[in-house]
Write a protein that holds these residues in place. Structure first.
Motif, PDB file in Angstrom:
ATOM      1  N   ARG A  13     -36.761 -65.009   7.259  1.00 59.58           N
ATOM      2  CA  ARG A  13     -35.761 -65.708   6.215  1.00 59.58           C
ATOM      3  C   ARG A  13     -35.160 -66.700   6.993  1.00 59.58           C
ATOM      4  O   ARG A  13     -34.827 -67.933   6.970  1.00 59.58           O
ATOM      5  N   SER A  65     -36.902 -69.745   8.280  1.00 62.29           N
ATOM      6  CA  SER A  65     -37.292 -70.562   7.173  1.00 62.29           C
ATOM      7  C   SER A  65     -35.984 -71.443   6.890  1.00 62.29           C
ATOM      8  O   SER A  65     -36.108 -72.749   6.596  1.00 62.29           O
ATOM      9  N   GLU A  66     -34.804 -70.904   7.040  1.00 58.09           N
ATOM     10  CA  GLU A  66     -33.735 -71.735   6.889  1.00 58.09           C
ATOM     11  C   GLU A  66     -33.349 -72.474   7.892  1.00 58.09           C
ATOM     12  O   GLU A  66     -32.883 -73.800   7.556  1.00 58.09           O
ATOM     13  N   GLN A  74     -35.744 -74.010   9.590  1.00 63.47           N
ATOM     14  CA  GLN A  74     -36.629 -75.031   9.336  1.00 63.47           C
ATOM     15  C   GLN A  74     -36.177 -75.812   8.258  1.00 63.47           C
ATOM     16  O   GLN A  74     -36.371 -77.330   8.325  1.00 63.47           O
ATOM     17  N   GLU A  75     -35.749 -75.460   7.464  1.00 63.92           N
ATOM     18  CA  GLU A  75     -35.159 -76.493   6.200  1.00 63.92           C
ATOM     19  C   GLU A  75     -34.180 -77.201   6.593  1.00 63.92           C
ATOM     20  O   GLU A  75     -33.930 -78.509   6.251  1.00 63.92           O
ATOM     21  N   ARG A  76     -33.240 -76.745   7.393  1.00 59.81           N
ATOM     22  CA  ARG A  76     -32.288 -77.491   8.122  1.00 59.81           C
ATOM     23  C   ARG A  76     -32.479 -78.697   8.884  1.00 59.81           C
ATOM     24  O   ARG A  76     -32.189 -79.518   8.853  1.00 59.81           O
ATOM     25  N   ARG A  77     -33.502 -78.224   9.419  1.00 54.51           N
ATOM     26  CA  ARG A  77     -34.111 -79.404  10.638  1.00 54.51           C
ATOM     27  C   ARG A  77     -34.849 -80.500   9.796  1.00 54.51           C
ATOM     28  O   ARG A  77     -34.954 -81.631  10.339  1.00 54.51           O
ATOM     29  N   SER A  78     -35.306 -79.924   8.778  1.00 56.83           N
ATOM     30  CA  SER A  78     -36.291 -81.126   8.080  1.00 56.83           C
ATOM     31  C   SER A  78     -35.331 -82.157   7.121  1.00 56.83           C
ATOM     32  O   SER A  78     -35.947 -83.108   6.549  1.00 56.83           O
ATOM     33  N   LYS A  79     -34.154 -81.763   6.982  1.00 53.53           N
ATOM     34  CA  LYS A  79     -33.031 -82.523   6.309  1.00 53.53           C
ATOM     35  C   LYS A  79     -32.515 -83.787   6.954  1.00 53.53           C
ATOM     36  O   LYS A  79     -32.448 -83.803   8.003  1.00 53.53           O
TER      37      LYS A  79
END
Length: 125
Positions: free
Chosen positions: A114, A117-118, A120-125
């Motif tokens: 988890r 995943s979080e 990765q989401e922060r880096r893709s923004k």
């Protein structure tokens, strides 16, 4: 804030138990180390001098201390320093060692997944 291993051990006792006198800290430390009262008093004095402990009350000659810093404010810089010294820029090796040398439960693995995943989401923004 730079802390020795023993200073960190004493500070962890305060985080666990809250407000304590030096005799109570000595009682806790003696469970894992053969150490004199005066040594524990010296460590408490050092921690107070570094701003990690503060005096909260006094009963006669007995002083009650409490942690003046929270765990994250101590752990984060210590961990960052350790990782940089031992692993440099190669943080993946750190995680490799943790995965190999640790018995992780299914719940812990799910929590790690988890967090990845979080991140990765922060880096893709």
């Amino acid at each position: 804030m730079t802390l020795s291993e023993f200073e960190l051990e004493v500070l962890q006792i305060f985080w666990k138990f809250g407000e304590l006198s030096v005799p109570k800290v000595h009682e806790q430390v003696r469970r894992t180390r053969d150490v004199t009262y005066s040594t524990v008093k010296t460590i408490v004095d050092r921690l107070e001098g570094k701003g990690a402990l503060s005096r909260v009350e006094q009963h006669g000659r007995t002083i009650i201390y409490a942690a003046a810093v929270d765990q994250d404010s101590v752990r984060r810089p210590m961990l960052k320093s350790f990782v940089e010294r031992v692993f440099g820029a190669d943080r993946s090796t750190l995680f490799s060692y943790l995965m190999e040398d640790t018995e992780l439960s299914r719940e812990e693995i799910a929590e790690i997944q988890r967090m990845v995943s979080e991140a990765q989401e922060r880096r893709s923004k």
